[in-house]
Design a protein around this motif. Structure first.
Motif, PDB file in Angstrom:
ATOM      1  N   HIS A  80      49.264  52.111  35.029  1.00 54.42           N
ATOM      2  CA  HIS A  80      48.675  51.018  34.254  1.00 54.42           C
ATOM      3  C   HIS A  80      49.757  50.026  33.834  1.00 54.42           C
ATOM      4  O   HIS A  80      49.581  48.817  33.942  1.00 54.42           O
ATOM      5  N   MET A  99      40.983  36.227  27.537  1.00 50.57           N
ATOM      6  CA  MET A  99      42.027  36.891  26.788  1.00 50.57           C
ATOM      7  C   MET A  99      42.344  36.080  25.546  1.00 50.57           C
ATOM      8  O   MET A  99      42.230  34.861  25.542  1.00 50.57           O
ATOM      9  N   GLU A 154      42.919  40.556  22.529  1.00 49.42           N
ATOM     10  CA  GLU A 154      41.562  40.694  23.052  1.00 49.42           C
ATOM     11  C   GLU A 154      41.573  40.377  24.536  1.00 49.42           C
ATOM     12  O   GLU A 154      42.335  39.534  24.991  1.00 49.42           O
ATOM     13  N   GLY A 155      40.719  41.051  25.292  1.00 47.94           N
ATOM     14  CA  GLY A 155      40.572  40.722  26.699  1.00 47.94           C
ATOM     15  C   GLY A 155      40.446  41.935  27.591  1.00 47.94           C
ATOM     16  O   GLY A 155      40.526  43.082  27.144  1.00 47.94           O
ATOM     17  N   ASP A 156      40.245  41.657  28.872  1.00 51.15           N
ATOM     18  CA  ASP A 156      40.026  42.713  29.862  1.00 51.15           C
ATOM     19  C   ASP A 156      41.225  43.637  30.030  1.00 51.15           C
ATOM     20  O   ASP A 156      41.062  44.784  30.441  1.00 51.15           O
ATOM     21  N   ALA A 157      42.427  43.147  29.769  1.00 50.34           N
ATOM     22  CA  ALA A 157      43.622  43.981  29.928  1.00 50.34           C
ATOM     23  C   ALA A 157      43.659  45.120  28.908  1.00 50.34           C
ATOM     24  O   ALA A 157      44.338  46.124  29.114  1.00 50.34           O
ATOM     25  N   ARG A 213      51.387  41.934  37.551  1.00 53.05           N
ATOM     26  CA  ARG A 213      50.616  40.721  37.239  1.00 53.05           C
ATOM     27  C   ARG A 213      51.480  39.717  36.488  1.00 53.05           C
ATOM     28  O   ARG A 213      51.448  38.519  36.775  1.00 53.05           O
ATOM     29  N   SER A 236      41.892  48.149  26.997  1.00 53.08           N
ATOM     30  CA  SER A 236      40.771  49.082  27.129  1.00 53.08           C
ATOM     31  C   SER A 236      40.358  49.533  25.736  1.00 53.08           C
ATOM     32  O   SER A 236      40.890  49.067  24.733  1.00 53.08           O
ATOM     33  N   ASP A 237      39.441  50.461  25.695  1.00 54.32           N
ATOM     34  CA  ASP A 237      39.029  50.999  24.393  1.00 54.32           C
ATOM     35  C   ASP A 237      40.121  51.886  23.790  1.00 54.32           C
ATOM     36  O   ASP A 237      40.009  52.327  22.661  1.00 54.32           O
TER      37      ASP A 237
END
Length: 93
Positions: free
Chosen positions: A66, A1, A21-24, A73, A26-27
């Motif tokens: 979501h 991230m 930026e990072g997995d959290a 988290r 989405s597009d």
């Protein structure tokens, strides 16, 4: 991230940052901006007030589940930090 610090107000105990930026992300999400504020509680402790703003790409709608998962988290992370700081008061004094 990857996080970006957007603001730090030491006098009012406010910290603002964005997840860029990072997995959290989405597009469909450009970034998520956060504001964390510490306020005094009546019992002498502190209360953390957190605000999240999702910046989407275009007219995308973010689903409540979501957002809820992200809150869970974040809450778990704050609990880990709180536990560490309570056990190690010299870490922040």
């Amino acid at each position: 991230m990857k996080h970006r610090i957007d603001g730090l107000d030491k006098d009012n105990f406010v910290y603002s940052y964005s997840l860029v930026e990072g997995d959290a992300l989405s597009d469909k999400v450009e970034k998520i901006s956060y504001e964390i504020k510490l306020v005094a509680s009546a019992d002498g402790g502190s209360i953390i007030k957190s605000t999240s703003n999702y910046h989407t790409k275009g007219d995308v709608e973010i689903k409540e589940e979501h957002v809820k998962a992200g809150k869970e988290r974040a809450h778990a992370l704050f609990k880990v930090i709180e536990t560490y700081l309570v056990a190690n008061p010299d870490a922040y004094n």
